[in-house]
Design a protein around this motif. Structure first.
Motif, PDB file in Angstrom:
ATOM      1  N   ARG A 101      20.950 -18.265  22.243  1.00 26.14           N
ATOM      2  CA  ARG A 101      20.732 -17.839  20.863  1.00 26.14           C
ATOM      3  C   ARG A 101      19.244 -17.653  20.636  1.00 26.14           C
ATOM      4  N   ALA A 102      18.917 -16.626  19.880  1.00 18.24           N
ATOM      5  CA  ALA A 102      17.516 -16.409  19.530  1.00 18.24           C
ATOM      6  C   ALA A 102      17.043 -17.536  18.620  1.00 18.24           C
ATOM      7  N   ASP A 103      15.802 -17.936  18.794  1.00 19.15           N
ATOM      8  CA  ASP A 103      15.187 -18.929  17.920  1.00 19.15           C
ATOM      9  C   ASP A 103      14.773 -18.198  16.642  1.00 19.15           C
ATOM     10  N   LYS A 104      15.480 -18.475  15.553  1.00 15.96           N
ATOM     11  CA  LYS A 104      15.274 -17.742  14.301  1.00 15.96           C
ATOM     12  C   LYS A 104      13.830 -17.806  13.815  1.00 15.96           C
ATOM     13  N   SER A 105      13.173 -18.930  13.988  1.00 16.50           N
ATOM     14  CA  SER A 105      11.788 -19.023  13.521  1.00 16.50           C
ATOM     15  C   SER A 105      10.852 -18.209  14.413  1.00 16.50           C
ATOM     16  N   GLU A 106      11.140 -18.161  15.712  1.00 16.52           N
ATOM     17  CA  GLU A 106      10.310 -17.357  16.620  1.00 16.52           C
ATOM     18  C   GLU A 106      10.510 -15.862  16.397  1.00 16.52           C
ATOM     19  N   VAL A 107      11.720 -15.463  16.018  1.00 12.51           N
ATOM     20  CA  VAL A 107      11.962 -14.046  15.728  1.00 12.51           C
ATOM     21  C   VAL A 107      10.981 -13.577  14.653  1.00 12.51           C
ATOM     22  N   LEU A 108      10.756 -14.411  13.647  1.00 12.32           N
ATOM     23  CA  LEU A 108       9.846 -14.032  12.557  1.00 12.32           C
ATOM     24  C   LEU A 108       8.387 -13.994  12.991  1.00 12.32           C
ATOM     25  N   ASN A 109       8.079 -14.512  14.177  1.00 10.14           N
ATOM     26  CA  ASN A 109       6.715 -14.449  14.705  1.00 10.14           C
ATOM     27  C   ASN A 109       6.461 -13.194  15.543  1.00 10.14           C
ATOM     28  N   TYR A 110       7.494 -12.388  15.737  1.00 12.94           N
ATOM     29  CA  TYR A 110       7.330 -11.174  16.553  1.00 12.94           C
ATOM     30  C   TYR A 110       6.290 -10.264  15.897  1.00 12.94           C
ATOM     31  N   PRO A 111       5.301  -9.788  16.679  1.00 10.46           N
ATOM     32  CA  PRO A 111       4.265  -8.926  16.098  1.00 10.46           C
ATOM     33  C   PRO A 111       4.746  -7.480  15.929  1.00 10.46           C
ATOM     34  N   VAL A 112       4.577  -6.948  14.730  1.00  6.90           N
ATOM     35  CA  VAL A 112       4.983  -5.564  14.445  1.00  6.90           C
ATOM     36  C   VAL A 112       3.781  -4.759  13.953  1.00  6.90           C
ATOM     37  N   TYR A 113       3.854  -3.475  14.181  1.00  5.35           N
ATOM     38  CA  TYR A 113       2.835  -2.549  13.706  1.00  5.35           C
ATOM     39  C   TYR A 113       3.179  -2.133  12.279  1.00  5.35           C
ATOM     40  N   VAL A 114       2.161  -2.092  11.423  1.00  3.77           N
ATOM     41  CA  VAL A 114       2.397  -1.709  10.033  1.00  3.77           C
ATOM     42  C   VAL A 114       1.343  -0.682   9.608  1.00  3.77           C
ATOM     43  N   PRO A 115       1.528   0.585  10.023  1.00  3.96           N
ATOM     44  CA  PRO A 115       0.616   1.624   9.532  1.00  3.96           C
ATOM     45  C   PRO A 115       0.907   1.924   8.066  1.00  3.96           C
ATOM     46  N   SER A 116       0.162   2.821   7.481  1.00  3.12           N
ATOM     47  CA  SER A 116       0.388   3.174   6.079  1.00  3.12           C
ATOM     48  C   SER A 116       1.798   3.727   5.897  1.00  3.12           C
ATOM     49  N   ILE A 117       2.307   3.617   4.689  1.00  2.08           N
ATOM     50  CA  ILE A 117       3.644   4.154   4.376  1.00  2.08           C
ATOM     51  C   ILE A 117       3.696   5.644   4.689  1.00  2.08           C
ATOM     52  N   GLU A 118       2.607   6.368   4.453  1.00  2.00           N
ATOM     53  CA  GLU A 118       2.575   7.810   4.730  1.00  2.00           C
ATOM     54  C   GLU A 118       2.781   8.084   6.222  1.00  2.00           C
ATOM     55  N   ILE A 119       2.116   7.308   7.069  1.00  2.00           N
ATOM     56  CA  ILE A 119       2.281   7.488   8.519  1.00  2.00           C
ATOM     57  C   ILE A 119       3.699   7.108   8.930  1.00  2.00           C
ATOM     58  N   GLN A 120       4.221   6.035   8.363  1.00  2.00           N
ATOM     59  CA  GLN A 120       5.602   5.640   8.673  1.00  2.00           C
ATOM     60  C   GLN A 120       6.568   6.762   8.316  1.00  2.00           C
ATOM     61  N   GLN A 121       6.432   7.321   7.113  1.00  2.00           N
ATOM     62  CA  GLN A 121       7.352   8.373   6.667  1.00  2.00           C
ATOM     63  C   GLN A 121       7.208   9.626   7.519  1.00  2.00           C
ATOM     64  N   SER A 122       5.984   9.979   7.860  1.00  4.91           N
ATOM     65  CA  SER A 122       5.746  11.145   8.706  1.00  4.91           C
ATOM     66  C   SER A 122       6.405  10.961  10.078  1.00  4.91           C
ATOM     67  N   THR A 123       6.297   9.764  10.630  1.00 11.13           N
ATOM     68  CA  THR A 123       6.916   9.466  11.923  1.00 11.13           C
ATOM     69  C   THR A 123       8.432   9.577  11.821  1.00 11.13           C
ATOM     70  N   LEU A 124       9.005   9.033  10.755  1.00 14.30           N
ATOM     71  CA  LEU A 124      10.459   9.111  10.570  1.00 14.30           C
ATOM     72  C   LEU A 124      10.915  10.558  10.413  1.00 14.30           C
ATOM     73  N   ASN A 125      10.135  11.376   9.728  1.00  8.25           N
ATOM     74  CA  ASN A 125      10.482  12.794   9.581  1.00  8.25           C
ATOM     75  C   ASN A 125      10.510  13.490  10.939  1.00  8.25           C
ATOM     76  N   LYS A 126       9.537  13.172  11.804  1.00  5.31           N
ATOM     77  CA  LYS A 126       9.500  13.772  13.143  1.00  5.31           C
ATOM     78  C   LYS A 126      10.701  13.313  13.973  1.00  5.31           C
ATOM     79  N   ILE A 127      11.046  12.045  13.850  1.00  2.06           N
ATOM     80  CA  ILE A 127      12.209  11.524  14.579  1.00  2.06           C
ATOM     81  C   ILE A 127      13.480  12.234  14.117  1.00  2.06           C
ATOM     82  N   ARG A 128      13.607  12.433  12.818  1.00  2.00           N
ATOM     83  CA  ARG A 128      14.781  13.125  12.274  1.00  2.00           C
ATOM     84  C   ARG A 128      14.846  14.559  12.807  1.00  2.00           C
ATOM     85  N   GLU A 129      13.705  15.246  12.896  1.00  2.00           N
ATOM     86  CA  GLU A 129      13.683  16.613  13.427  1.00  2.00           C
ATOM     87  C   GLU A 129      14.166  16.649  14.880  1.00  2.00           C
TER      88      GLU A 129
END
Length: 195
Positions: free
Chosen positions: A145-173
């Motif tokens: 089983r995954a350690d629930k507290s360690e899952v929350l320590n996973y490092p994620v990238y958080v660019p601006s919302i505009e970059i996130q949306q632009s990336t999602l639009n490209k993925i959709r295309e």
């Protein structure tokens, strides 16, 4: 182009969006586990999610063969990210497209959409790097089983919302192009999982 190529394209698009990020944040800084509850009497085969109806290898989910009838379970809402807490190596993850309830063996992540878009976070968690991280922090041998507290320590990238949306639009295309070329069931099923 096929599903494997779609996954490669998504990975490349996501990685290119990371270049603007100077440092990463912990998953727990941009999302939290659901504390909401829902009555089992309000659930159906389409709105209950357990580890048995989450499909492995990023396959999304199917209707549940078992729906509890008494008590309450963890609630999830459209845009939440559900992942199996048992045997993380099976890569069972789903971006909710409806509201419902889940078993205690399913982790329900609620992204803070003012900081990170649900779908953008989903793509980061649907990567091998995340599942490898989970496997480094498991408890138990036979049924890890995954350690629930360690899952929350996973490092994620958080660019601006505009970059996130632009990336999602490209993925959709890219996905729409694949669907138009192939028109096959697997591509449509993959689309249901991610869009």
């Amino acid at each position: 182009m096929h599903i494997k190529e779609l996954k490669t394209s998504i990975s490349m698009l996501m990685k290119s969006s990371f270049s603007s990020v100077k440092s990463r944040k912990k998953l727990g800084e941009v999302s939290r586990y659901s504390q909401d509850r829902v009555s089992c009497s309000k659930l159906s085969a389409d709105t209950y999610v357990g580890v048995d109806n989450l499909l492995q290898n990023l396959g999304g989910r199917t209707e549940s063969q078992f729906v509890p009838t008494a008590g309450t379970v963890t609630a999830y809402f459209n845009g939440d990210i559900l992942l199996s807490n048992i045997r993380p190596y099976l890569k069972k993850i789903w971006l909710a497209d409806n509201d419902g309830g889940s078993s205690g063996d399913v982790l329900v992540l609620k992204p803070d959409n003012s900081v990170i878009l649900s779908q953008y976070l989903f793509y980061q968690l649907a990567a091998d790097e995340f599942f490898d991280y989970e496997m480094q922090h498991v408890k138990g041998q036979k049924m890890p089983r995954a350690d629930k507290s360690e899952v929350l320590n996973y490092p994620v990238y958080v660019p601006s919302i505009e970059i996130q949306q632009s990336t999602l639009n490209k993925i959709r295309e890219v996905h729409d192009e694949i669907t138009a070329q192939n028109g096959n069931y697997k591509s449509l099923r993959y689309k249901k999982m991610i869009f």
